[in-house]
Design an enzyme around this catalytic site. Structure first.
Site, PDB file in Angstrom:
ATOM      1  N   SER A  24       0.822  -1.224   0.000  1.00  0.00           N
ATOM      2  CA  SER A  24       0.000   0.000   0.000  1.00  0.00           C
ATOM      3  C   SER A  24       0.846   1.259   0.000  1.00  0.00           C
ATOM      4  O   SER A  24       0.321   2.356  -0.193  1.00  0.00           O
ATOM      5  CB  SER A  24      -0.939  -0.003   1.209  1.00  0.00           C
ATOM      6  OG  SER A  24      -0.182  -0.033   2.402  1.00  0.00           O
ATOM      7  N   ASP A  72      -4.023  -8.344   7.437  1.00  0.00           N
ATOM      8  CA  ASP A  72      -2.932  -8.073   8.392  1.00  0.00           C
ATOM      9  C   ASP A  72      -2.049  -9.329   8.426  1.00  0.00           C
ATOM     10  O   ASP A  72      -2.553 -10.416   8.750  1.00  0.00           O
ATOM     11  CB  ASP A  72      -3.556  -7.802   9.765  1.00  0.00           C
ATOM     12  CG  ASP A  72      -2.527  -7.337  10.782  1.00  0.00           C
ATOM     13  OD1 ASP A  72      -1.354  -7.767  10.692  1.00  0.00           O
ATOM     14  OD2 ASP A  72      -2.897  -6.556  11.672  1.00  0.00           O
ATOM     15  N   VAL A  73      -0.779  -9.172   8.100  1.00  0.00           N
ATOM     16  CA  VAL A  73       0.085 -10.364   8.042  1.00  0.00           C
ATOM     17  C   VAL A  73       0.228 -11.048   9.405  1.00  0.00           C
ATOM     18  O   VAL A  73       0.627 -12.206   9.489  1.00  0.00           O
ATOM     19  CB  VAL A  73       1.497 -10.058   7.470  1.00  0.00           C
ATOM     20  CG1 VAL A  73       1.450  -9.769   5.984  1.00  0.00           C
ATOM     21  CG2 VAL A  73       2.205  -8.943   8.232  1.00  0.00           C
ATOM     22  N   ASN A  99       7.614  -8.160   2.490  1.00  0.00           N
ATOM     23  CA  ASN A  99       8.044  -6.767   2.603  1.00  0.00           C
ATOM     24  C   ASN A  99       7.358  -6.026   3.751  1.00  0.00           C
ATOM     25  O   ASN A  99       7.939  -5.095   4.322  1.00  0.00           O
ATOM     26  CB  ASN A  99       7.751  -6.077   1.253  1.00  0.00           C
ATOM     27  CG  ASN A  99       7.824  -4.576   1.332  1.00  0.00           C
ATOM     28  OD1 ASN A  99       8.904  -4.003   1.434  1.00  0.00           O
ATOM     29  ND2 ASN A  99       6.679  -3.910   1.329  1.00  0.00           N
ATOM     30  N   TYR A 164      13.927  -3.017  16.543  1.00  0.00           N
ATOM     31  CA  TYR A 164      13.849  -3.072  15.076  1.00  0.00           C
ATOM     32  C   TYR A 164      15.091  -3.769  14.512  1.00  0.00           C
ATOM     33  O   TYR A 164      14.987  -4.671  13.681  1.00  0.00           O
ATOM     34  CB  TYR A 164      13.719  -1.652  14.494  1.00  0.00           C
ATOM     35  CG  TYR A 164      13.700  -1.636  12.987  1.00  0.00           C
ATOM     36  CD1 TYR A 164      12.582  -2.066  12.281  1.00  0.00           C
ATOM     37  CD2 TYR A 164      14.813  -1.208  12.261  1.00  0.00           C
ATOM     38  CE1 TYR A 164      12.568  -2.073  10.888  1.00  0.00           C
ATOM     39  CE2 TYR A 164      14.807  -1.204  10.869  1.00  0.00           C
ATOM     40  CZ  TYR A 164      13.689  -1.640  10.184  1.00  0.00           C
ATOM     41  OH  TYR A 164      13.672  -1.653   8.813  1.00  0.00           O
ATOM     42  N   ALA A 166      17.048  -5.802  15.969  1.00  0.00           N
ATOM     43  CA  ALA A 166      17.018  -7.231  16.325  1.00  0.00           C
ATOM     44  C   ALA A 166      16.106  -7.997  15.366  1.00  0.00           C
ATOM     45  O   ALA A 166      16.440  -9.103  14.922  1.00  0.00           O
ATOM     46  CB  ALA A 166      16.548  -7.397  17.765  1.00  0.00           C
ATOM     47  N   LYS A 168      15.394  -7.239  12.270  1.00  0.00           N
ATOM     48  CA  LYS A 168      15.968  -7.317  10.925  1.00  0.00           C
ATOM     49  C   LYS A 168      17.184  -8.263  10.884  1.00  0.00           C
ATOM     50  O   LYS A 168      17.460  -8.870   9.847  1.00  0.00           O
ATOM     51  CB  LYS A 168      16.306  -5.914  10.405  1.00  0.00           C
ATOM     52  CG  LYS A 168      15.054  -5.070  10.161  1.00  0.00           C
ATOM     53  CD  LYS A 168      14.134  -5.708   9.121  1.00  0.00           C
ATOM     54  CE  LYS A 168      12.844  -4.976   8.881  1.00  0.00           C
ATOM     55  NZ  LYS A 168      11.966  -5.581   7.890  1.00  0.00           N
TER      56      LYS A 168
HETATM   57  N1  LIG Z   1      12.427   2.748   4.008  1.00  0.00           N
HETATM   58  C1  LIG Z   1      13.529   2.372   4.605  1.00  0.00           C
HETATM   59  O1  LIG Z   1      14.391   3.208   4.868  1.00  0.00           O
HETATM   60  C2  LIG Z   1      13.787   0.922   4.927  1.00  0.00           C
HETATM   61  C3  LIG Z   1      15.099   0.548   5.249  1.00  0.00           C
HETATM   62  C4  LIG Z   1      15.364  -0.777   5.555  1.00  0.00           C
HETATM   63  C5  LIG Z   1      14.351  -1.707   5.523  1.00  0.00           C
HETATM   64  N2  LIG Z   1      13.075  -1.330   5.217  1.00  0.00           N
HETATM   65  C6  LIG Z   1      12.035  -2.353   5.242  1.00  0.00           C
HETATM   66  O2  LIG Z   1      11.294  -2.328   4.022  1.00  0.00           O
HETATM   67  C7  LIG Z   1       9.969  -2.791   4.243  1.00  0.00           C
HETATM   68  C8  LIG Z   1       8.990  -1.805   3.615  1.00  0.00           C
HETATM   69  O3  LIG Z   1       9.083  -0.568   4.301  1.00  0.00           O
HETATM   70  P1  LIG Z   1       8.839   0.838   3.595  1.00  0.00           P
HETATM   71  O4  LIG Z   1      10.075   1.624   3.749  1.00  0.00           O
HETATM   72  O5  LIG Z   1       8.250   0.674   2.269  1.00  0.00           O
HETATM   73  O6  LIG Z   1       7.784   1.466   4.632  1.00  0.00           O
HETATM   74  P2  LIG Z   1       6.265   1.896   4.450  1.00  0.00           P
HETATM   75  O7  LIG Z   1       6.141   2.887   3.349  1.00  0.00           O
HETATM   76  O8  LIG Z   1       5.804   2.284   5.814  1.00  0.00           O
HETATM   77  O9  LIG Z   1       5.543   0.548   4.001  1.00  0.00           O
HETATM   78  C9  LIG Z   1       5.297  -0.507   4.887  1.00  0.00           C
HETATM   79  C10 LIG Z   1       4.243  -1.397   4.288  1.00  0.00           C
HETATM   80  O10 LIG Z   1       4.008  -2.500   5.164  1.00  0.00           O
HETATM   81  C11 LIG Z   1       2.608  -2.638   5.360  1.00  0.00           C
HETATM   82  N3  LIG Z   1       2.357  -3.256   6.652  1.00  0.00           N
HETATM   83  C12 LIG Z   1       2.820  -2.882   7.861  1.00  0.00           C
HETATM   84  N4  LIG Z   1       2.330  -3.673   8.812  1.00  0.00           N
HETATM   85  C13 LIG Z   1       1.525  -4.574   8.195  1.00  0.00           C
HETATM   86  C14 LIG Z   1       0.708  -5.649   8.633  1.00  0.00           C
HETATM   87  N5  LIG Z   1       0.625  -5.971   9.933  1.00  0.00           N
HETATM   88  N6  LIG Z   1       0.020  -6.373   7.716  1.00  0.00           N
HETATM   89  C15 LIG Z   1       0.091  -6.049   6.392  1.00  0.00           C
HETATM   90  N7  LIG Z   1       0.845  -5.044   5.912  1.00  0.00           N
HETATM   91  C16 LIG Z   1       1.535  -4.316   6.806  1.00  0.00           C
HETATM   92  C17 LIG Z   1       2.068  -1.222   5.237  1.00  0.00           C
HETATM   93  O11 LIG Z   1       0.709  -1.237   4.845  1.00  0.00           O
HETATM   94  P3  LIG Z   1      -0.549  -0.995   5.788  1.00  0.00           P
HETATM   95  O12 LIG Z   1      -0.187  -0.008   6.835  1.00  0.00           O
HETATM   96  O13 LIG Z   1      -1.596  -0.484   4.826  1.00  0.00           O
HETATM   97  O14 LIG Z   1      -0.892  -2.343   6.323  1.00  0.00           O
HETATM   98  C18 LIG Z   1       2.915  -0.684   4.105  1.00  0.00           C
HETATM   99  O15 LIG Z   1       2.351  -1.050   2.864  1.00  0.00           O
HETATM  100  C19 LIG Z   1       9.828  -2.953   5.752  1.00  0.00           C
HETATM  101  O16 LIG Z   1       9.984  -4.302   6.094  1.00  0.00           O
HETATM  102  C20 LIG Z   1      10.964  -2.129   6.314  1.00  0.00           C
HETATM  103  O17 LIG Z   1      11.396  -2.580   7.563  1.00  0.00           O
HETATM  104  C21 LIG Z   1      12.767  -0.032   4.918  1.00  0.00           C
END
Ligand SMILES: NC(=O)c1ccc[n+]([C@@H]2O[C@H](COP(=O)([O-])OP(=O)(O)OC[C@H]3O[C@@H](n4cnc5c(N)ncnc54)[C@H](OP(=O)(O)O)[C@@H]3O)[C@@H](O)[C@H]2O)c1
Length: 292
Positions: A24, A72-73, A99, A164, A166, A168
């Site tokens: 999303s 919700d995952v 993801n 967090y 931990a 990852k």
């Molecule tokens: N952006 C960064 O700097 C960064 C760096 C390292 C790693 N990551 C990792 O990349 C992944 C994606 O993050 P992002 O940066 O794209 O952040 P984001 O824009 O906040 O996206 C997170 C996504 O996860 C979904 N989500 C969260 N909890 C959920 C649940 N319980 N069930 C289903 N969907 C869920 C959210 O959708 P809903 O809220 O609509 O459910 C959203 O679509 C994450 O695992 C994050 O830890 C991100």
């Protein structure tokens, strides 16, 4: 020759079914849109229906076969329904991109237990359980690809992000272990370790006021598309984190220096975000008081 390999060799993902959790916003949404020109079958999952529909709208415009699943995952029934709907519609799962995830910046001593649960349940438990349910399907197909989103913070852990980091690290270790176990069934396991990217991540993590907005997510997803076409074990992005992570591995002193400076900038961003929020609340109360 398998369907996956034949299609990939043509530079296409036609008839290849890719499930992306957390589609999303951020990385999941951008990845869904970046995959569209390759014409895969897409299954997009997230909790916020309106936001997920925005991703689906773009896919529909490009005539991509897709289903969007609001779920919700962390919820077992939602995970089961994701798999069932995918198999009913497309008959297989070729790629699972785990993801969905979130971060929460907090000093560990001040972190509410509910936040700890949310981080571990979303980032680790759900990912492991979904993988556990999907692997037998891939084993039956004699091919498949699991892509797990970790973080460079798994290699460079910064203390205001303890839980967090931990989670990852757990994702990275889990991926490394299962990779060995499932390779004999033609299943690949990749870990993606992104640095800071400009998504909703900071907002959710309470560091929305960071000076550095993060790298452009489009560049990252291009690399993830390549990873789907040609699987490899680890993808660290942006590339300059590769030598940083390597140096941190061989020098504890260097690692401490880097992680300390990451920690300080995270704390600064959190402080500025909290101050801005307090000011907003104060202003709202002032307006309320004046208009009564
Ligand atoms: N952006 C960064 O700097 C960064 C760096 C390292 C790693 N990551 C990792 O990349 C992944 C994606 O993050 P992002 O940066 O794209 O952040 P984001 O824009 O906040 O996206 C997170 C996504 O996860 C979904 N989500 C969260 N909890 C959920 C649940 N319980 N069930 C289903 N969907 C869920 C959210 O959708 P809903 O809220 O609509 O459910 C959203 O679509 C994450 O695992 C994050 O830890 C991100």
């Amino acid at each position: 020759m398998s369907k996956t390999i034949t299609n990939k060799s043509k530079g296409l993902l036609k008839n290849i079914t890719i499930v992306i959790t957390g589609a999303s916003s951020g990385i999941g949404k951008s990845l869904s849109l970046a995959l569209a020109p390759l014409k895969p079958n897409l299954v997009i999952v997230a909790r916020r229906e309106n936001k997920l529909q925005q991703t689906a709208y773009h896919l529909k415009k490009q005539k991509i076969k897709h289903i969007s699943i609001v779920g919700d995952v962390r919820n077992r029934e939602d995970r089961e329904s994701m798999i069932k709907k995918t198999l009913n519609t497309f008959g297989r799962i070729d790629v699972l991109v785990n993801n969905a995830g979130l971060g929460k910046v907090n000093l560990f001593l001040e972190q509410p237990e509910q936040e700890i649960d949310e981080l571990i349940e979303t980032n680790v438990l759900s990912l492991i359980k979904l993988t556990h349910s999907v692997l037998p399907i891939m084993k039956e197909q004699e091919e498949g690809h699991i892509i797990n989103l970790s973080s460079t913070l798994a290699l460079l852990p910064a203390y205001p992000f303890a839980v967090y980091c931990a989670t990852k690290s757990a994702v990275k270790t889990f991926s490394d272990c299962i990779r060995e176990e499932v390779k004999e069934y033609g299943i690949k396991v990749s870990t993606v370790l992104p640095g800071p990217y400009n998504t909703e991540f900071n907002q959710v993590a309470n560091i929305g006021k960071s000076d550095f907005r993060g790298y452009n997510v489009e560049k990252l997803v291009k690399k993830i598309v390549k990873l789907i076409m040609k699987p490899k074990d680890n993808l660290i992005q942006p590339w300059h984190f590769v030598p940083v992570a390597w140096l941190a591995k061989i020098s504890e002193r260097f690692k401490n220096k880097v992680t300390f400076s990451i920690a300080e900038s995270i704390l600064k961003a959190k402080k500025e975000t909290s101050l801005e929020l307090e000011n907003k609340v104060e202003k709202k109360e002032e307006i309320k008081f004046l208009t009564h």
